[in-house]
Design a protein around this motif. Structure first.
Motif, short mmCIF file in Angstrom:
data_model
loop_
_atom_site.label_atom_id
_atom_site.label_comp_id
_atom_site.label_asym_id
_atom_site.label_seq_id
_atom_site.Cartn_x
_atom_site.Cartn_y
_atom_site.Cartn_z
N GLY A 40 -4.91 47.04 -22.96
CA GLY A 40 -5.11 45.90 -22.06
C GLY A 40 -6.58 45.60 -21.87
N GLY A 41 -6.83 44.53 -21.13
CA GLY A 41 -8.21 44.16 -20.82
C GLY A 41 -8.81 45.09 -19.77
N TRP A 42 -10.04 44.83 -19.42
CA TRP A 42 -10.75 45.69 -18.46
C TRP A 42 -11.65 44.83 -17.59
CZ3 TRP A 42 -11.58 45.29 -23.61
CH2 TRP A 42 -12.82 44.81 -24.04
N ASP A 43 -12.07 45.41 -16.48
CA ASP A 43 -13.01 44.72 -15.59
C ASP A 43 -14.02 45.74 -15.07
OD1 ASP A 43 -14.24 42.71 -14.18
OD2 ASP A 43 -12.46 42.02 -13.15
N TYR A 44 -14.13 45.86 -13.74
CA TYR A 44 -15.15 46.74 -13.18
C TYR A 44 -14.81 48.22 -13.38
CZ TYR A 44 -16.33 42.45 -10.64
OH TYR A 44 -16.64 41.16 -10.30
N LEU A 45 -15.86 49.05 -13.30
CA LEU A 45 -15.67 50.49 -13.22
C LEU A 45 -16.60 51.02 -12.14
CD1 LEU A 45 -17.35 52.16 -16.37
CD2 LEU A 45 -17.75 49.82 -15.69
N THR A 46 -16.23 52.16 -11.56
CA THR A 46 -16.95 52.71 -10.41
C THR A 46 -17.22 54.19 -10.62
OG1 THR A 46 -15.99 51.11 -8.87
CG2 THR A 46 -16.81 53.17 -7.92
N MET A 47 -18.45 54.60 -10.34
CA MET A 47 -18.83 56.01 -10.43
C MET A 47 -18.79 56.64 -9.04
SD MET A 47 -19.82 58.39 -12.53
CE MET A 47 -19.95 60.09 -11.98
N ASP A 48 -18.03 57.72 -8.89
CA ASP A 48 -18.02 58.52 -7.67
C ASP A 48 -18.86 59.76 -7.93
OD1 ASP A 48 -17.58 60.03 -5.42
OD2 ASP A 48 -15.40 60.13 -5.64
N ASP A 49 -20.12 59.70 -7.56
CA ASP A 49 -21.03 60.81 -7.87
C ASP A 49 -20.70 62.08 -7.09
OD1 ASP A 49 -23.00 60.30 -9.90
OD2 ASP A 49 -23.80 58.72 -8.64
N ASN A 50 -20.13 61.94 -5.90
CA ASN A 50 -19.80 63.13 -5.12
C ASN A 50 -18.76 63.99 -5.83
OD1 ASN A 50 -21.34 62.74 -2.60
ND2 ASN A 50 -20.15 60.87 -2.47
N ALA A 51 -17.85 63.35 -6.55
CA ALA A 51 -16.79 64.08 -7.25
C ALA A 51 -17.04 64.18 -8.75
CB ALA A 51 -15.45 63.41 -6.99
N GLY A 52 -18.03 63.46 -9.25
CA GLY A 52 -18.28 63.46 -10.69
C GLY A 52 -17.20 62.74 -11.47
N LEU A 53 -16.59 61.72 -10.85
CA LEU A 53 -15.48 61.00 -11.46
C LEU A 53 -15.83 59.54 -11.72
CD1 LEU A 53 -12.52 62.35 -9.29
CD2 LEU A 53 -13.19 63.12 -11.58
N LEU A 54 -15.37 59.04 -12.86
CA LEU A 54 -15.55 57.64 -13.23
C LEU A 54 -14.20 56.96 -13.19
CD1 LEU A 54 -17.60 55.51 -14.39
CD2 LEU A 54 -16.75 56.19 -16.66
N TYR A 55 -14.09 55.88 -12.41
CA TYR A 55 -12.85 55.11 -12.29
C TYR A 55 -12.98 53.86 -13.14
CZ TYR A 55 -11.66 58.04 -8.25
OH TYR A 55 -11.35 59.10 -7.43
N VAL A 56 -12.03 53.69 -14.06
CA VAL A 56 -12.10 52.60 -15.03
C VAL A 56 -10.88 51.69 -14.86
CG1 VAL A 56 -12.28 52.01 -17.48
CG2 VAL A 56 -13.26 54.17 -16.64
N SER A 57 -11.11 50.41 -14.57
CA SER A 57 -9.99 49.46 -14.52
C SER A 57 -9.61 49.10 -15.94
CB SER A 57 -10.39 48.21 -13.73
OG SER A 57 -11.41 47.50 -14.40
N HIS A 58 -8.29 49.13 -16.23
CA HIS A 58 -7.86 48.94 -17.61
C HIS A 58 -6.41 48.45 -17.63
CE1 HIS A 58 -7.32 50.84 -21.89
NE2 HIS A 58 -7.44 49.52 -21.94
N GLY A 59 -6.21 47.21 -18.01
CA GLY A 59 -4.86 46.65 -18.05
C GLY A 59 -4.27 46.57 -16.66
N SER A 60 -3.16 47.29 -16.42
CA SER A 60 -2.53 47.33 -15.10
C SER A 60 -2.61 48.73 -14.51
CB SER A 60 -1.06 46.90 -15.20
OG SER A 60 -0.37 47.77 -16.09
N MET A 61 -3.68 49.45 -14.87
CA MET A 61 -3.87 50.82 -14.36
C MET A 61 -5.35 51.10 -14.15
SD MET A 61 -3.14 52.90 -17.91
CE MET A 61 -3.90 52.36 -19.45
N VAL A 62 -5.61 52.19 -13.44
CA VAL A 62 -6.97 52.72 -13.30
C VAL A 62 -6.98 54.11 -13.90
CG1 VAL A 62 -8.74 53.51 -11.67
CG2 VAL A 62 -7.54 51.35 -11.27
N GLN A 63 -7.88 54.35 -14.84
CA GLN A 63 -8.01 55.65 -15.49
C GLN A 63 -9.20 56.39 -14.89
OE1 GLN A 63 -7.94 53.57 -19.29
NE2 GLN A 63 -6.27 54.89 -19.99
N VAL A 64 -8.98 57.67 -14.58
CA VAL A 64 -9.98 58.48 -13.91
C VAL A 64 -10.51 59.52 -14.90
CG1 VAL A 64 -10.50 59.87 -11.87
CG2 VAL A 64 -8.63 58.19 -11.80
N VAL A 65 -11.82 59.51 -15.11
CA VAL A 65 -12.45 60.37 -16.11
C VAL A 65 -13.39 61.36 -15.42
CG1 VAL A 65 -13.98 60.42 -18.13
CG2 VAL A 65 -12.33 58.56 -17.86
N ASP A 66 -13.26 62.63 -15.77
CA ASP A 66 -14.19 63.66 -15.32
C ASP A 66 -15.44 63.54 -16.19
OD1 ASP A 66 -15.70 66.00 -14.92
OD2 ASP A 66 -13.92 67.23 -14.60
#
Length: 344
Positions: A40-66
Motif C-alpha cells: 500500500g501507499g505511505w504517509d508520515y512516520l514518527t520516531m519515538d526516541d524514548n523507546a527506540g521505535l519507529l512508527y511507519v504509516s503504510h496502507g491501512s496499518m502502522v508498522q513498528v520497527v525497533d
C-alpha cells in the motif's frame, strides 16, 4: 558501518562551536534499507526516541520497527486511510489519524493493542500532534478545514478549532503555541493550545502550498517547505529569515536539534540539508535518496534519518506512479563525520 558512540557526537559539537581552531564537516549516506511487507501507499512516520521505535504509516496499518535491530516488532491493524502517528509518552499511549473513516485510533505503546477509536468532529484527519504543554492531541482535518482537540488523559474530544483553509503539517513549541501550515492559502497560522484559538496568521513568501513543517525551539525558528522552496521563519514575529532552494515533490521536513540541521524529504530522490553557517541559513548538501521518499523522521539520539519509499512503475497523467510489489522500504541515513582540519 560501525555505529558512532555518543562521546563522538559530543566531540563534534565542541569542534563546531570552536571554529577558530578547527572545522568539521558532516556528510550523509544510506546505511540500511529496512524492508517491510505490504504494497500500500505511505504517509508520515514518527520516531519515538524514548523507546527506540519507529512508527511507519503504510496502507491501512502502522508498522513498528525497533531501530536498534531494524526488525518489525508490531503491526497495528485497521487504521483505514492512515496518515500520521503521535506519541504521548507520559500517558503510555499513541494516536493514529485515520482519514478514511475520520477516526483516531488510540493504542498502548507497550502492547500496541488498540485502546479506543475516537470519532473526530471533522473529515479526513491528516497530520496529528501531541502537545505536552496542554496535554492534548490535535488532529488537522483536511476536508473540513478544522482541528479536533482530544484530551490525552480521557481520550475525549474537548474542542474544535475552525481554520480559514486546508491544514497540512504542524509543530509545537511545547510552551503553548502550535504552528500550522495552511496549504491552499500559502500561509502559516499560530494556535494557542490552551485557549484553542488561532491567534495569528502569516504569509510565507516563496513557499506556495506548504506541506511539511519543523521547529527549532532553542532559536525559535520554523522550517516550512513546498516544492522547490524552504522558508526559515522567526516563530515569534513571523518574519522570513531565509528562502532556500530544495528539491521537488517534497512532503516532509525534519529538524535535528543537536546537529542544528533541517532536512527536507524530496520525492524527486533527494534530501536537502539546511544549516546555519556564519549566521545565515544555507543549503549545505543535497543527498541522493530514492524517488518517492517524500516523508521523513529523525532520531534526536542517534541522529539517523528515516525515509519510506518503494520502487515505482509507470504512471498516468495526473496520478501517482504505481507501486512495485514487494519493494517497500524505509531508508536509514547516517551522518558521516569528516576529519577536522586546523585553521591557521
Amino acid at each position: 558501518m560501525k555505529k558512532i558512540a555518543p562521546f563522538i557526537y559530543l566531540s563534534l559539537f565542541m569542534f563546531l562551536s570552536s571554529s577558530t581552531h578547527a572545522q568539521k564537516r558532516i556528510s550523509y549516506q544510506i546505511v540500511n534499507r529496512i524492508h517491510l511487507d505490504g504494497d500500500g501507499g505511505w504517509d508520515y512516520l514518527t520516531m519515538d526516541d524514548n523507546a527506540g521505535l519507529l512508527y511507519v504509516s503504510h496502507g491501512s496499518m502502522v508498522q513498528v520497527v525497533d531501530t536498534k535491530t531494524n526488525k518489525l516488532v508490531a503491526t497495528i491493524e485497521d487504521t483505514k486511510g492512515v496518515h500520521g502517528i503521535a506519541i504521548a509518552t507520559e500517558f503510555g499511549k499513541g494516536y493514529i489519524s485515520c482519514g478514511r473513516d475520520s477516526t483516531v485510533v488510540v493504542f498502548d505503546t507497550k502492547t500496541f493493542k488498540t485502546l479506543a477509536r475516537v470519532k473526530v468532529n471533522g473529515r479526513n484527519p491528516d497530520a496529528i500532534l501531541y502537545d505536552p504543554f496542554s496535554k492534548n492531541v490535535f488532529t488537522f482535518n483536511g476536508r473540513s478545514n478544522n482541528v479536533t482537540v482530544i484530551e490525552a488523559k480521557s481520550d475525549k474530544v474537548i474542542g474544535n478549532i475552525p481554520l480559514e483553509g486546508n491544514p497540512e503539517f504542524a509543530a509545537t513549541d511545547e510552551n503553548g503555541k502550535i504552528y500550522l501550515n495552511i496549504e491552499d492559502k500559502s500561509k502559516l497560522c499560530v494556535i494557542n493550545s490552551q485557549t484553542q484559538k488561532v491567534e495569528q496568521t502569516w504569509p510565507i513568501g516563496p513557499v506556495v502550498e506548504p506541506s511539511g513543517l519543523a521547529i527549532d525551539n532553542a532559536t525559535h525558528r520554523l522550517f516550512t517547505v513546498s516544492d522547490g522552496h524552504m522558508a526559515v521563519i522567526d516563530a515569534q514575529t513571523g518574519k522570513i529569515i531565509a528562502a532556500l532552494p530544495i528539491g521537488e515533490r517534497v512532503d516532509g521536513v525534519a529538524f535535528d536539534k543537536d546537529l542544528k540541521r533541517a532536512y527536507s524529504a524530496n520525492g524527486d530522490g533527494t534530501m536537502t540539508v539546511v544549516g546555519e553557517v556564519d549566521g545565515s541559513y544555507k543549503v549545505i548538501e543535497t543527498v541522493k535518496t530514492q524517488k518517492g521518499a517524500r516523508t521523513i523522521a529523525v532520531s534526536s539520539k542517534t541522529h539517523h534519518i528515516y525515509l519510506p519509499t518503494a520502487d515505482q512503475g509507470a504512471s498516468e497523467a495526473g496520478k501517482r506512479p504505481s507501486i512495485m510489489v514487494g519493494t517497500f522500504v524505509v531508508l536509514e541515513i547516517e551522518p558521516e563525520y569528516i576529519a577536522s582540519q586546523a585553521i591557521h
